[in-house]
Scaffold this motif. Structure first.
Motif, mmCIF file in Angstrom:
data_model
loop_
_atom_site.group_PDB
_atom_site.id
_atom_site.type_symbol
_atom_site.label_atom_id
_atom_site.label_comp_id
_atom_site.label_asym_id
_atom_site.label_seq_id
_atom_site.Cartn_x
_atom_site.Cartn_y
_atom_site.Cartn_z
ATOM 1 N N LEU A 1 0.735 21.542 16.842
ATOM 2 C CA LEU A 1 0.945 20.592 17.926
ATOM 3 C C LEU A 1 2.227 20.911 18.679
ATOM 4 C CD1 LEU A 1 0.171 18.068 19.485
ATOM 5 C CD2 LEU A 1 1.300 16.692 17.715
ATOM 6 N N LEU B 1 2.880 21.890 22.531
ATOM 7 C CA LEU B 1 3.848 21.224 23.404
ATOM 8 C C LEU B 1 4.636 22.229 24.239
ATOM 9 C CD1 LEU B 1 5.265 18.387 21.110
ATOM 10 C CD2 LEU B 1 3.813 18.123 23.140
ATOM 11 N N LEU C 1 -2.081 22.556 24.730
ATOM 12 C CA LEU C 1 -1.919 21.180 24.264
ATOM 13 C C LEU C 1 -3.228 20.650 23.708
ATOM 14 C CD1 LEU C 1 -0.179 18.637 24.005
ATOM 15 C CD2 LEU C 1 -0.915 18.009 26.315
ATOM 16 N N ARG C 2 -4.323 20.911 24.433
ATOM 17 C CA ARG C 2 -5.637 20.448 23.980
ATOM 18 C C ARG C 2 -5.976 21.030 22.611
ATOM 19 N NH1 ARG C 2 -9.673 23.126 22.141
ATOM 20 N NH2 ARG C 2 -9.141 24.739 23.646
ATOM 21 N N ALA D 1 -3.577 19.627 19.797
ATOM 22 C CA ALA D 1 -3.865 18.228 19.485
ATOM 23 C C ALA D 1 -5.200 18.089 18.757
ATOM 24 C CB ALA D 1 -3.872 17.402 20.774
ATOM 25 N N ALA E 1 -5.942 16.630 15.027
ATOM 26 C CA ALA E 1 -6.716 15.404 14.885
ATOM 27 C C ALA E 1 -8.089 15.624 14.263
ATOM 28 C CB ALA E 1 -6.888 14.738 16.251
#
Length: 432
Positions: free
Chosen positions: A70, A74, A382-383, A386, A390
Motif C-alpha cells: 500500500l 502511495l 494505488l489501485r 489497495a 484489502a
C-alpha cells in the motif's frame, strides 16, 4: 560480359519475398539522420535508464521501510496530483513560450530532486514520508518536461517521419526500462545500494540535459492568445468534442489503472518468487524493445482505432495470465508479451495525437497526454496496492486486468468514429 541490367523487382513483389517482409518490419531509422533528433534520442535513452533506476529504488526503499505494498502504491498517488496540475499547465505554457527553454528548466527541476533523493539516502534519514514528498515534487517537474517534449518532436522531425521518430523514441525509452531495473536490482542489493542507484540516475541524466541545451529555439507557430487557464479549457474541449482522441485516452486510462501491476512487484518478488524484482520490472520493457525492433509496420497502420484497441486487449490479457504464473520466468515472458502490445499502443496513440491538431494546440494535447500516460500508472499503483491489501493478490493483479479487457472491448465497439478511423483518409479537425 553481358551489360544487361536486371530489372528492379516491383515493390509488391519485394514485399512477398522474405527479404522484403523483413525490410518492412525493421524499424525506420531515417529520423536518426537528423542531428537534433539524434541527440534527443541518445539523451532520452540514457536518462530513461536513470529514471528507472530511481523508480525501482524508490519502490524498493519504501517497501523496505514500510513492508507494505500500500505504501508503494502511495508513491504513485503522491506524484499524481502534481502530475495533473503541472501536466495540464505545462502543456498550456508550451503553447505560449519557447519550448526549448521550458523543457530545459523543467528537466533541471527533475534532476535536482534526484540529487535530493541521493542526499536523504546518504544521510540515512530512513523516512518513507520524505521520499513520498520528493516523489511528488519530481512528478511536477516530470509533467512539465514530458508535456513539452511531446510537442517538440513535430518541430524537429518532418511530418512523414513522425511515426518513425515516435517508434525510435519509445525504443530508446523502453531499452532504458530494460537496463534500468536490471541494474537497479543489482545496485539495491549492494551496501549503500539506494544511494548508488540515485547517483547513477543523476549522472546519466546529464546526457538528456546536454541534448536539451543543444536544441534550437522552438517557439510555437501561433502562440496561444488566451490565458493559461482558458488555454487548458480549450484543449480539454477539443479532446471532449472528438471521439477519436477521447477514446484513445480512455482505453489507455483503462489499461494503466486496471491492468498495471507494478506496485505489486516488490511483494510478489519477496513472497512468491523469493527474489527477481529486477526481471519483473524489466519484463514489460523487454517486450517493448523487441516490438520496436520489428515495428516498421506501425507507421503504415491506417485503421489506428482497431489496432490500438487490439493492442490494449493484448496488454490486459497478457497481464492477467502473468498474474497466475507459478514461476518467475513464466511471469516475465507474459509481461514481455504485454510490453510488446504496449509499444504498439503507445506509438499509435502518440502519432495520432501529434498529427490530429495544429501546432498551436500540441502543447495542451501533450499536457493531457502526460496526465493520462503518466498519471494512469500512478492511479494503477494505488489501485493495485489497495486491492492487494484489502482482497487477494490474484484479484488485484489478474482479476482487474480481465475487467480492463472487457471494458475496452465494449467501449471501442460502441464508439464507431474511433473504431472506423482511417489515418490515411481522415484529417483531424482544426484547432479552435
Amino acid at each position: 560480359m553481358s551489360t544487361t541490367q536486371e530489372e528492379p523487382t516491383p515493390l509488391d513483389e519485394q514485399d512477398r519475398t522474405g527479404k522484403g517482409r523483413l525490410r518492412r518490419m525493421a524499424p525506420d531509422t531515417r529520423p536518426l539522420a537528423l542531428p537534433t533528433f539524434r541527440r534527443v534520442f541518445l539523451g532520452q535513452g540514457a536518462s530513461s535508464i536513470g529514471t528507472m533506476l530511481t523508480r525501482v529504488a524508490v519502490s524498493v526503499q519504501i517497501y523496505s521501510l514500510s513492508h507494505s505494498s500500500l505504501y508503494v502504491g502511495l508513491a504513485g498517488i503522491c506524484g499524481f496530483a502534481p502530475l495533473v496540475v503541472f501536466g495540464l499547465y505545462g502543456g498550456a505554457v508550451a503553447d505560449r513560450v519557447d519550448r526549448r527553454v521550458l523543457y530545459l528548466w523543467s528537466s533541471l527541476a527533475t534532476w535536482a530532486v534526484t540529487l535530493l533523493l541521493l542526499v536523504q539516502t546518504m544521510l540515512g534519514v530512513g523516512s518513507a514520508a520524505l521520499i513520498l514528498v520528493l516523489v511528488a515534487i519530481q512528478g511536477g517537474g516530470f509533467a512539465v518536461s514530458s508535456s513539452t517534449r511531446g510537442a517538440i518532436i513535430p518541430g524537429i522531425v518532418p511530418a512523414p517521419l513522425i511515426p518513425a521518430a515516435n517508434t525510435l523514441n519509445y525504443a530508446a525509452g523502453t531499452l532504458g526500462d530494460v537496463l534500468g531495473p536490471l541494474l537497479a536490482g543489482i545496485l539495491v542489493a549492494l551496501p549503500h545500494g539506494f544511494g548508488l542507484a540515485y547517483g547513477a540516475d543523476a549522472l546519466l541524466f546529464l546526457a538528456s540535459l546536454h541534448s536539451t541545451f543543444r536544441l534550437p529555439a522552438l517557439k510555437p507557430a501561433a502562440p496561444a492568445a488566451t490565458s493559461a487557464v482558458r488555454s487548458i479549457a480549450q484543449g480539454l474541449r477539443f479532446i471532449g468534442g472528438n471521439p477519436v482522441l477521447l477514446m484513445s485516452f480512455g482505453v489507455d486510462i483503462a489499461a494503466m489503472v486496471l491492468a498495471m501491476p507494478e506496485a505489486l512487484f516488490p511483494q510478489v518478488a519477496d513472497t512468491r518468487f523469493h527474489g527477481g524484482v529486477g526481471p519483473l520490472y524489466s519484463a514489460v520493457a523487454i517486450g517493448s524493445v523487441l516490438a520496436a525492433l520489428l515495428g516498421g509496420w506501425i507507421g503504415r497502420v491506417r485503421r489506428q482505432g482497431v489496432v490500438l484497441t487490439c493492442a490494449v486487449l493484448g496488454w490486459a490479457l497478457a497481464i492477467a495470465f502473468a498474474g497466475w504464473s507459478p514461476t518467475l520466468w513464466g511471469a516475465v515472458v507474459l509481461l514481455a508479451v504485454a510490453g510488446a502490445a504496449d509499444l504498439v499502443s503507445a506509438v499509435i496513440r502518440q502519432t495520432l495525437l501529434q498529427t490530429y491538431a495544429a501546432d498551436g494546440m500540441r502543447g495542451r494535447l501533450q499536457g493531457v497526454h502526460t496526465v493520462v500516460v503518466s498519471g494512469g500508472p500512478r492511479l494503477g499503483d494505488l489501485r493495485a496496492g489497495a486491492m492487494a491489501a484489502a482482497t487477494t493478490m490474484s484479484l488485484a493483479w489478474s482479476g482487474s486486468a480481465l475487467l480492463c479487457a472487457v471494458l475496452v472491448a465494449v467501449a471501442a465497439s460502441c464508439v464507431r468514429p474511433f473504431w472506423q478511423y482511417d489515418a490515411a483518409a481522415a484529417e483531424g479537425p482544426p484547432a479552435p
